[in-house]
Design a protein around this motif. Structure first.
Motif, PDB file in Angstrom:
ATOM      1  N   ALA A 104       0.836  -1.203   0.000  1.00 40.74           N
ATOM      2  CA  ALA A 104       0.000   0.000   0.000  1.00 40.74           C
ATOM      3  C   ALA A 104       0.874   1.257   0.000  1.00 40.74           C
ATOM      4  O   ALA A 104       0.559   2.245  -0.679  1.00 40.74           O
ATOM      5  N   ASN A 142     -10.928   0.786   3.152  1.00 42.31           N
ATOM      6  CA  ASN A 142      -9.471   0.669   3.069  1.00 42.31           C
ATOM      7  C   ASN A 142      -9.076  -0.800   2.998  1.00 42.31           C
ATOM      8  O   ASN A 142      -9.540  -1.624   3.785  1.00 42.31           O
ATOM      9  N   TRP A 160     -11.548  -4.380  -6.206  1.00 38.79           N
ATOM     10  CA  TRP A 160     -10.340  -3.604  -5.878  1.00 38.79           C
ATOM     11  C   TRP A 160     -10.325  -2.296  -6.646  1.00 38.79           C
ATOM     12  O   TRP A 160     -10.640  -2.261  -7.846  1.00 38.79           O
ATOM     13  N   ASP A 178       0.907   3.997  -2.993  1.00 36.67           N
ATOM     14  CA  ASP A 178       0.716   5.419  -2.697  1.00 36.67           C
ATOM     15  C   ASP A 178       1.836   6.263  -3.313  1.00 36.67           C
ATOM     16  O   ASP A 178       1.575   7.283  -3.970  1.00 36.67           O
ATOM     17  N   ASN A 200      -1.637  -4.708  -5.375  1.00 35.22           N
ATOM     18  CA  ASN A 200      -1.020  -3.433  -5.015  1.00 35.22           C
ATOM     19  C   ASN A 200       0.388  -3.324  -5.581  1.00 35.22           C
ATOM     20  O   ASN A 200       0.790  -2.293  -6.124  1.00 35.22           O
ATOM     21  N   THR A 246      -4.889   5.293  -1.238  1.00 33.93           N
ATOM     22  CA  THR A 246      -5.018   3.964  -0.644  1.00 33.93           C
ATOM     23  C   THR A 246      -5.787   3.035  -1.571  1.00 33.93           C
ATOM     24  O   THR A 246      -6.731   3.454  -2.247  1.00 33.93           O
ATOM     25  N   PRO A 247      -5.408   1.768  -1.585  1.00 36.43           N
ATOM     26  CA  PRO A 247      -6.241   0.774  -2.277  1.00 36.43           C
ATOM     27  C   PRO A 247      -7.480   0.485  -1.442  1.00 36.43           C
ATOM     28  O   PRO A 247      -7.432   0.537  -0.207  1.00 36.43           O
ATOM     29  N   THR A 248      -8.576   0.218  -2.103  1.00 37.36           N
ATOM     30  CA  THR A 248      -9.804  -0.158  -1.400  1.00 37.36           C
ATOM     31  C   THR A 248     -10.211  -1.555  -1.842  1.00 37.36           C
ATOM     32  O   THR A 248      -9.860  -2.006  -2.938  1.00 37.36           O
ATOM     33  N   LEU A 282      -8.562   2.136  -6.175  1.00 36.32           N
ATOM     34  CA  LEU A 282      -7.651   2.986  -5.415  1.00 36.32           C
ATOM     35  C   LEU A 282      -8.087   4.430  -5.556  1.00 36.32           C
ATOM     36  O   LEU A 282      -8.719   4.823  -6.547  1.00 36.32           O
TER      37      LEU A 282
END
Length: 726
Positions: free
Chosen positions: A194, A308, A353, A198, A495, A217-219, A355
């Protein structure tokens, strides 16, 4: 109906079960329940001094170091809150490489030196714990005698209370590392990846003129499929109890062919169970949104909204725990195995997924005219490149003895990793191959032909349920993850490989702009290059079709049908280079994960082998022989009165018994061979190509016997009973 005592008892217990309400949503609204057992931001703000709270928020929002004084103050506040709520112990909760959740409990009480005890909990105890690492898988990183491992508080995931009838335990989400610093868990790579994502996403956003860029952030939002069967049936099936799936079982007269299960009315007992699961998950802050019947009989789904990705991974582990725990209160067993029943759909865990951040929003939102949205196209192209270059890795990380039973069948994504973009985006990338995208297909509307019904806005593309990696509007959905698996490994991989692609793209764009190119021209060149070099991975058609398999082979896409085939891609040169460049996992850490994957694969099939030998030897052959004896006695009695008996059924049963015994002997003869093989990969291939086909041959023989033996003699619950009696 069966008159076998054990089965009759199970059927009676299931049929007579009556639901007792334990959750009254008309008295406690979901909004009041949500987060009740979580040390939330609101609680932190209320219980912490203002300076301490600001310091903690800075650590969470900017991924900066936690100050020792802040840790001590937070520990005191969490302790006081937990004790008020009935907690007696605290536990560092982590996710070892088993894929399960692990925890070590310690009491708050310590002797006060005056024949009494006081509750103590320091910042050091909050931040750091020591756990024995010798009995958990390390893939060769640690020898058995090298036992020390550390758990370290993950400040970005909230602490929570797990209640039980006698109190509560304060749970602290942590990472788990070895004494030498290597990751021994699934959470550490999520956090590292992550940070890498970023950093690279910020570089791209800076090129597009964004100066105010909060943490990107990845979700994630993982959908969880599962089966529920009455626990009495479960306890009467040694294969289900031990292996998680039925190794035998003739198909019932009716399965899922009428499509009457999917989105059907949820049975009362099941719905009551779902209510309590949701209530427990709401209290833990898990944002559950959806519930419904799935395709197979007795199969269901639960799904949260996106959050998150690191927190989503923790919440997914909690979801599996709660599903299993609450099921027993309602007389159910929750089965998370990917293929517990042959002949009906298995269970997956679709990993949604994306971001983004609080200012730029969702970076995978294409807008109304995606061909003009250069920023979106860069991020989308980075994902296409990542999945094309690392398809083997993604397949490897969802490989297991159980998920191999599901992948590639006409119920789940194929083992070929491809991307579905939909008509609109596929057209844009086809234009990019030629140099520049100039238009976007319009969505349009749907007229329903009834004045009282609204005009529907049509999406810009259809959905494709056969794609393993599909764009679904503003996110990608990785559908190959197994229902019993943690999302940690595939999430960290997504990620990392996307961060790696963004890194390459940022290098090219920064160089192009430095050389005097306009950003638009530099972006156009990069997008065209990616579209041409990686377009083979885009496929919008039927992933189940033989034609696609032939075309995928022509295009150079991998078709990794088994875990032994796929596992080698965990340590492929491109994988190692990307993970080390992004500082997520070292080559040694990747090698350890490959070793563990192969080891778990072999162990799972070894357990299944032992169960098959036990059940055939002690249940199925004795049952069949008793019936054979009864038929022989009947034949002799008919002959004794001078009549001519029909011996065809006797001959059929005798042939099946002999064939079953021969197949069992073959399997028994295979045992021990793995000890002579040179390494784990050879052992895994032995189980895959020799043992597993033999298990299937034995199953066919037993299932054939089930269709001819009297129902009242059959020793275990049948598919018809387990799947249709709720």
């Amino acid at each position: 109906m069966s008159v076998s005592p054990a089965r009759l008892s199970a059927i009676s217990a299931a049929n007579n079960y009556r639901v007792t309400a334990t959750v009254a949503f008309n008295e406690s609204h979901t909004a009041e329940l949500f987060g009740r057992n979580v040390f939330t931001d609101e609680l932190m703000q209320a219980r912490l001094p203002k300076a301490i709270y600001k310091s903690l928020r800075k650590t969470i929002e900017t991924v900066s170091k936690l100050e020792p004084a802040t840790a001590d103050a937070v520990a005191t506040a969490i302790k006081d809150w937990a004790l008020e709520r009935g907690a007696t112990h605290y536990a560092h909760v982590f996710q070892p490489l088993t894929g399960l959740t692990a925890e070590k409990h310690d009491s708050f009480l310590e002797p006060d030196g005056k024949d009494g005890a006081i509750a103590e909990f320091s910042g050091k105890q909050l931040i750091l714990g020591e756990s024995d690492a010798s009995a958990l898988p390390s893939g060769g990183i640690r020898a058995t005698f090298e036992a020390r491992g550390y758990t370290a508080w993950d400040v970005t995931s909230p602490c929570y209370l797990l209640e039980n009838p006698n109190g509560a335990t304060l749970c602290i989400p942590t990472v788990f590392v070895s004494w030498t610093g290597e990751s021994l868990d699934l959470k550490t790579p999520i956090l590292r990846s992550a940070e890498a994502l970023d950093e690279q996403a910020r570089r791209i956003l800076k090129l597009f003129g964004h100066t105010d860029v909060p943490l990107v952030t990845p979700t994630a939002g993982p959908e969880q499929e599962y089966f529920l069967i009455d626990r009495n049936f479960f306890l009467a099936r040694p294969d289900l109890m031990t292996a998680g799936r039925t190794l035998f079982g003739a198909r019932p007269p009716k399965g899922q062919e009428f499509a009457d299960q999917y989105y059907g009315v949820i049975p009362e007992r099941v719905l009551a169970y779902m209510h309590e699961c949701e209530a427990e998950l709401y209290k833990l802050g898990v944002p559950i949104k959806t519930r419904h019947n799935e395709v197979a009989p007795s199969q269901y789904e639960i799904a949260p909204v996106y959050e998150n990705a690191n927190v989503a991974a923790d919440h997914q582990q909690l979801t599996m725990i709660v599903l299993k725990r609450v099921a027993r209160k309602y007389g159910f067993e929750c089965i998370l195995h990917e293929k517990p029943f042959s002949g009906v759909n298995g269970s997956g865990k679709h990993l949604n997924w994306s971001l983004g951040n609080s200012v730029q929003g969702n970076l995978l939102d294409p807008g109304a005219t995606p061909h003009e949205n250069m920023q979106f196209l860069v991020f989308c192209a980075a994902i296409i490149r990542a999945v094309h270059r690392h398809g083997g890795l993604l397949r490897a990380l969802v490989g297991s003895a159980s998920n191999d039973q599901r992948l590639g069948a006409n119920e789940a994504p194929p083992a070929i990793i491809s991307i579905f973009l939909g008509a609109q985006l596929s057209d844009v990338f086809e234009q990019l191959k030629k140099g520049r995208a100039c238009s976007s297909k319009k969505a349009g509307t749907i007229q329903l032909g009834v004045d009282s019904l609204p005009v529907l806005q049509r999406d810009t593309g259809d959905r494709n349920r056969t794609s393993p990696f599909a764009f679904t509007g503003n996110k990608f959905e990785f559908r190959a993850v197994g229902s019993n698996q943690s999302i940690g490994a595939p999430l960290a991989a997504l990620n990392t490989i996307v961060a790696g692609s963004l890194n390459r793209i940022a290098d090219q764009l920064e160089k192009g702009v430095a050389d005097g190119k306009k950003l638009e021209d530099a972006v156009s060149e990069v997008l065209t290059q990616i579209a041409r070099e990686n377009g083979a991975v885009i496929f919008n058609g039927n992933g189940y079709s033989p034609e696609w398999h032939r075309e995928a082979e022509r295009l150079g896409l991998l078709n990794l049908k088994t875990t032994p085939d796929a596992a080698v891609w965990m340590v492929a040169p491109d994988t190692v280079e990307c993970f080390e460049r992004m500082k997520v996992l070292t080559k040694r850490e990747l090698e350890s994960r490959r070793e563990i994957a192969l080891e778990q694969y072999c162990k799972a099939l070894n357990v299944e082998t032992r169960i098959v030998i036990e059940m055939v030897s002690t249940k199925y052959i004795p049952t069949a022989i008793r019936y054979q004896t009864e038929l022989a006695r009947n034949i002799n009695e008919i002959k004794a009165v001078g009549a001519v008996p029909d011996t065809r059924l006797f001959e059929r049963v005798s042939t099946l018994i002999a064939g079953l015994q021969n197949e069992l002997d073959k399997l028994t003869g295979m045992r021990g061979k793995q000890a002579t093989l040179p390494d784990l990969l050879a052992e895994a291939r032995h189980y895959c190509h020799e043992v597993l086909p033999q298990l299937n041959a034995i199953r066919q023989a037993v299932d054939a016997l089930e269709t001819v033996c009297p129902d009242d003699t059959w020793p275990v619950p049948t598919y018809e009973e387990m799947l249709f009696i709720k």
